[in-house]
Design an enzyme around this catalytic site. Sequence first.
Site, PDB file in Angstrom:
ATOM      1  N   ARG A  56      71.240 -46.975 -23.261  1.00 17.23           N
ATOM      2  CA  ARG A  56      69.056 -48.002 -23.674  1.00 17.23           C
ATOM      3  C   ARG A  56      68.675 -47.273 -24.858  1.00 17.23           C
ATOM      4  O   ARG A  56      69.799 -47.184 -26.037  1.00 17.23           O
ATOM      5  CB  ARG A  56      69.029 -45.303 -23.377  1.00 17.23           C
ATOM      6  CG  ARG A  56      69.468 -45.175 -22.080  1.00 17.23           C
ATOM      7  CD  ARG A  56      69.253 -43.568 -21.838  1.00 17.23           C
ATOM      8  NE  ARG A  56      67.461 -43.220 -22.195  1.00 17.23           N
ATOM      9  CZ  ARG A  56      67.137 -41.816 -22.820  1.00 17.23           C
ATOM     10  NH1 ARG A  56      67.519 -41.150 -22.475  1.00 17.23           N
ATOM     11  NH2 ARG A  56      66.199 -42.077 -22.753  1.00 17.23           N
ATOM     12  N   SER A  66      66.532 -46.030 -26.478  1.00 14.35           N
ATOM     13  CA  SER A  66      65.549 -45.413 -28.157  1.00 14.35           C
ATOM     14  C   SER A  66      66.881 -44.972 -29.289  1.00 14.35           C
ATOM     15  O   SER A  66      68.296 -44.897 -29.028  1.00 14.35           O
ATOM     16  CB  SER A  66      65.795 -43.753 -26.429  1.00 14.35           C
ATOM     17  OG  SER A  66      67.562 -43.112 -27.237  1.00 14.35           O
ATOM     18  N   LYS A  83      74.711 -34.610 -20.477  1.00 13.49           N
ATOM     19  CA  LYS A  83      74.113 -33.689 -20.102  1.00 13.49           C
ATOM     20  C   LYS A  83      72.839 -34.422 -19.569  1.00 13.49           C
ATOM     21  O   LYS A  83      72.158 -33.419 -17.977  1.00 13.49           O
ATOM     22  CB  LYS A  83      72.614 -33.119 -21.221  1.00 13.49           C
ATOM     23  CG  LYS A  83      71.441 -33.272 -21.802  1.00 13.49           C
ATOM     24  CD  LYS A  83      70.890 -32.150 -22.415  1.00 13.49           C
ATOM     25  CE  LYS A  83      69.635 -34.031 -23.613  1.00 13.49           C
ATOM     26  NZ  LYS A  83      69.543 -34.262 -22.498  1.00 13.49           N
ATOM     27  N   ASP A  84      72.357 -35.654 -19.261  1.00 14.33           N
ATOM     28  CA  ASP A  84      71.927 -36.879 -18.045  1.00 14.33           C
ATOM     29  C   ASP A  84      72.140 -36.575 -17.416  1.00 14.33           C
ATOM     30  O   ASP A  84      71.753 -37.757 -16.065  1.00 14.33           O
ATOM     31  CB  ASP A  84      71.711 -37.546 -19.558  1.00 14.33           C
ATOM     32  CG  ASP A  84      70.349 -37.982 -20.207  1.00 14.33           C
ATOM     33  OD1 ASP A  84      69.961 -36.243 -20.126  1.00 14.33           O
ATOM     34  OD2 ASP A  84      70.722 -38.323 -21.186  1.00 14.33           O
ATOM     35  N   THR A 111      57.024 -28.372 -24.446  1.00 15.90           N
ATOM     36  CA  THR A 111      58.539 -29.129 -23.733  1.00 15.90           C
ATOM     37  C   THR A 111      58.166 -28.730 -21.989  1.00 15.90           C
ATOM     38  O   THR A 111      57.283 -28.093 -21.533  1.00 15.90           O
ATOM     39  CB  THR A 111      59.162 -27.899 -24.117  1.00 15.90           C
ATOM     40  OG1 THR A 111      61.146 -28.360 -23.001  1.00 15.90           O
ATOM     41  CG2 THR A 111      58.509 -26.903 -23.334  1.00 15.90           C
ATOM     42  N   ARG A 141      63.292 -25.516 -17.650  1.00 13.73           N
ATOM     43  CA  ARG A 141      64.904 -24.184 -17.964  1.00 13.73           C
ATOM     44  C   ARG A 141      63.975 -23.730 -19.110  1.00 13.73           C
ATOM     45  O   ARG A 141      63.531 -22.528 -19.896  1.00 13.73           O
ATOM     46  CB  ARG A 141      65.892 -24.872 -18.441  1.00 13.73           C
ATOM     47  CG  ARG A 141      66.636 -23.981 -19.185  1.00 13.73           C
ATOM     48  CD  ARG A 141      67.972 -24.583 -19.411  1.00 13.73           C
ATOM     49  NE  ARG A 141      67.899 -25.865 -20.329  1.00 13.73           N
ATOM     50  CZ  ARG A 141      67.920 -25.957 -22.046  1.00 13.73           C
ATOM     51  NH1 ARG A 141      67.928 -24.412 -22.774  1.00 13.73           N
ATOM     52  NH2 ARG A 141      67.630 -26.520 -22.291  1.00 13.73           N
ATOM     53  N   ARG A 142      63.178 -24.367 -20.244  1.00 11.49           N
ATOM     54  CA  ARG A 142      62.768 -24.099 -21.667  1.00 11.49           C
ATOM     55  C   ARG A 142      61.890 -23.390 -21.361  1.00 11.49           C
ATOM     56  O   ARG A 142      61.669 -21.746 -22.245  1.00 11.49           O
ATOM     57  CB  ARG A 142      62.940 -25.158 -22.021  1.00 11.49           C
ATOM     58  CG  ARG A 142      63.992 -26.246 -22.769  1.00 11.49           C
ATOM     59  CD  ARG A 142      63.856 -27.228 -23.930  1.00 11.49           C
ATOM     60  NE  ARG A 142      65.405 -27.768 -24.792  1.00 11.49           N
ATOM     61  CZ  ARG A 142      65.715 -28.619 -24.909  1.00 11.49           C
ATOM     62  NH1 ARG A 142      63.976 -30.097 -24.708  1.00 11.49           N
ATOM     63  NH2 ARG A 142      66.822 -29.535 -26.104  1.00 11.49           N
ATOM     64  N   LYS A 143      61.353 -23.749 -20.696  1.00  7.39           N
ATOM     65  CA  LYS A 143      59.942 -23.089 -19.901  1.00  7.39           C
ATOM     66  C   LYS A 143      60.221 -21.202 -20.061  1.00  7.39           C
ATOM     67  O   LYS A 143      59.207 -20.841 -20.656  1.00  7.39           O
ATOM     68  CB  LYS A 143      59.222 -23.870 -19.108  1.00  7.39           C
ATOM     69  CG  LYS A 143      57.696 -23.371 -18.910  1.00  7.39           C
ATOM     70  CD  LYS A 143      56.821 -24.359 -18.216  1.00  7.39           C
ATOM     71  CE  LYS A 143      55.554 -23.339 -17.672  1.00  7.39           C
ATOM     72  NZ  LYS A 143      54.160 -24.216 -16.935  1.00  7.39           N
ATOM     73  N   ARG A 182      56.721 -34.920 -23.797  1.00  6.64           N
ATOM     74  CA  ARG A 182      57.555 -35.579 -23.069  1.00  6.64           C
ATOM     75  C   ARG A 182      57.651 -36.977 -24.787  1.00  6.64           C
ATOM     76  O   ARG A 182      56.687 -36.357 -25.192  1.00  6.64           O
ATOM     77  CB  ARG A 182      57.636 -36.547 -22.059  1.00  6.64           C
ATOM     78  CG  ARG A 182      58.058 -35.507 -20.827  1.00  6.64           C
ATOM     79  CD  ARG A 182      59.008 -36.482 -19.297  1.00  6.64           C
ATOM     80  NE  ARG A 182      59.600 -37.396 -19.596  1.00  6.64           N
ATOM     81  CZ  ARG A 182      59.463 -38.682 -19.571  1.00  6.64           C
ATOM     82  NH1 ARG A 182      58.422 -38.959 -18.728  1.00  6.64           N
ATOM     83  NH2 ARG A 182      61.077 -39.414 -19.745  1.00  6.64           N
ATOM     84  N   ASN A 206      60.308 -39.375 -26.713  1.00  7.52           N
ATOM     85  CA  ASN A 206      61.801 -39.486 -28.337  1.00  7.52           C
ATOM     86  C   ASN A 206      60.987 -38.198 -29.086  1.00  7.52           C
ATOM     87  O   ASN A 206      60.537 -37.755 -28.746  1.00  7.52           O
ATOM     88  CB  ASN A 206      62.246 -40.889 -28.619  1.00  7.52           C
ATOM     89  CG  ASN A 206      59.954 -41.361 -29.577  1.00  7.52           C
ATOM     90  OD1 ASN A 206      59.722 -40.804 -30.203  1.00  7.52           O
ATOM     91  ND2 ASN A 206      60.675 -42.851 -29.316  1.00  7.52           N
ATOM     92  N   THR A 241      58.046 -39.114 -32.093  1.00  8.12           N
ATOM     93  CA  THR A 241      57.166 -38.982 -30.800  1.00  8.12           C
ATOM     94  C   THR A 241      56.894 -37.509 -30.827  1.00  8.12           C
ATOM     95  O   THR A 241      55.713 -36.702 -30.873  1.00  8.12           O
ATOM     96  CB  THR A 241      57.153 -39.208 -29.375  1.00  8.12           C
ATOM     97  OG1 THR A 241      57.725 -41.148 -29.740  1.00  8.12           O
ATOM     98  CG2 THR A 241      55.538 -39.346 -28.624  1.00  8.12           C
ATOM     99  N   ARG A 242      57.410 -36.633 -30.409  1.00  8.87           N
ATOM    100  CA  ARG A 242      57.123 -35.349 -29.851  1.00  8.87           C
ATOM    101  C   ARG A 242      57.037 -34.614 -31.662  1.00  8.87           C
ATOM    102  O   ARG A 242      55.887 -34.130 -31.572  1.00  8.87           O
ATOM    103  CB  ARG A 242      58.607 -34.959 -29.496  1.00  8.87           C
ATOM    104  CG  ARG A 242      58.808 -34.796 -28.316  1.00  8.87           C
ATOM    105  CD  ARG A 242      59.758 -33.980 -27.385  1.00  8.87           C
ATOM    106  NE  ARG A 242      60.761 -35.217 -26.811  1.00  8.87           N
ATOM    107  CZ  ARG A 242      61.443 -34.507 -25.490  1.00  8.87           C
ATOM    108  NH1 ARG A 242      62.003 -33.345 -25.971  1.00  8.87           N
ATOM    109  NH2 ARG A 242      62.267 -35.998 -24.901  1.00  8.87           N
ATOM    110  N   CYS A 245      68.552 -30.661 -11.861  1.00  7.51           N
ATOM    111  CA  CYS A 245      68.020 -30.124 -12.904  1.00  7.51           C
ATOM    112  C   CYS A 245      66.765 -29.880 -13.136  1.00  7.51           C
ATOM    113  O   CYS A 245      66.410 -30.147 -14.750  1.00  7.51           O
ATOM    114  CB  CYS A 245      68.403 -31.621 -14.218  1.00  7.51           C
ATOM    115  SG  CYS A 245      67.473 -33.046 -13.677  1.00  7.51           S
TER     116      CYS A 245
END
Length: 294
Positions: free
Chosen positions: A8, A10, A78-79, A117, A121-123, A139, A141, A144-145, A230
């Site tokens: 990718r 990114s 993980k993706d 987020t 899961r995190r939420k 959301r 990269n 950006t976050r 996921c």
Amino acid sequence: MTIRIGTRGSKLALVQTGIVIKKLEALGVEVEQKIISTQGDEVTGVPLHEIGKQGVFVRALDDAILNNEIDCAVHSMKDIPAVRPSGLFTAAILPRDSPADFLAFSGPIAAVTIIGTSSTRRKAQLLRHDPGLAIKDLRGNVDTRIRKLNEGQYNAIVLAEAGLSRLGIRIPGERLPPEKFVPTPNQGTISVVSRADPSLMEVLSALDHPETRKDVAIERAVMEQVGAGCFTPMGIYCKGGHLVADVLSLDGKREERIEQDIETIEEARAQGNVLRMRAGDLIREAYQTLGISL
């Protein structure tokens, strides 16, 4: 032979691919890099569960391998979804970096009330920890976050600690212990996927780390047996054969958890079946709420 590696575009993906390229070049292998755009990169304005099922960062790279446009691809493991196309093989899994999430914020932790987020899961894990938190979608990269955090759109954001480390980013905040905030399966792990070509696989296997491969295989075996995908609030983490896994409701109020020492993949699958039976209602409820079919 020259190996064509897909990635990718990114910044993090390119850094991770650079790690693999450096290791291969140290072995005397010639490498050519090719950047490929994925659906997850192109659609950034909505939560991931609204784009499609697991694999939005992977499918285009899989297709490029199968179409002989590239020989292999570098992924955050993980993706990678549980169900894989025929003809592909995970040829190498690098030593795992930190599996933990990192809560980035400045100032006193007591002032953190709005967290960014888009991970269910995190939420859920954050709401389990503190039901009074406001969790807002975020959301983009890493840059950006962090920019949105610095602009004051959130009091804190959640990032993968491994990604920050690979990018060389130092930011105020604290590590979330993976035993409590159980990470997504295989978080912190870089993998190389290739065609099932013996000569290619032999070269790439020199990068493989057996201990990490065993731990992430246990995590994936549990994930496959649970079969939730996921977008379920689910964490699975194994270190040295010690497995912790949990499934939560979207609001974090209910939880099913297993913790067990695992020796074999068969034992991991058995524990995955246990978790699936215990957490079936939570999984179905999550998907119904998100409007996704299982």
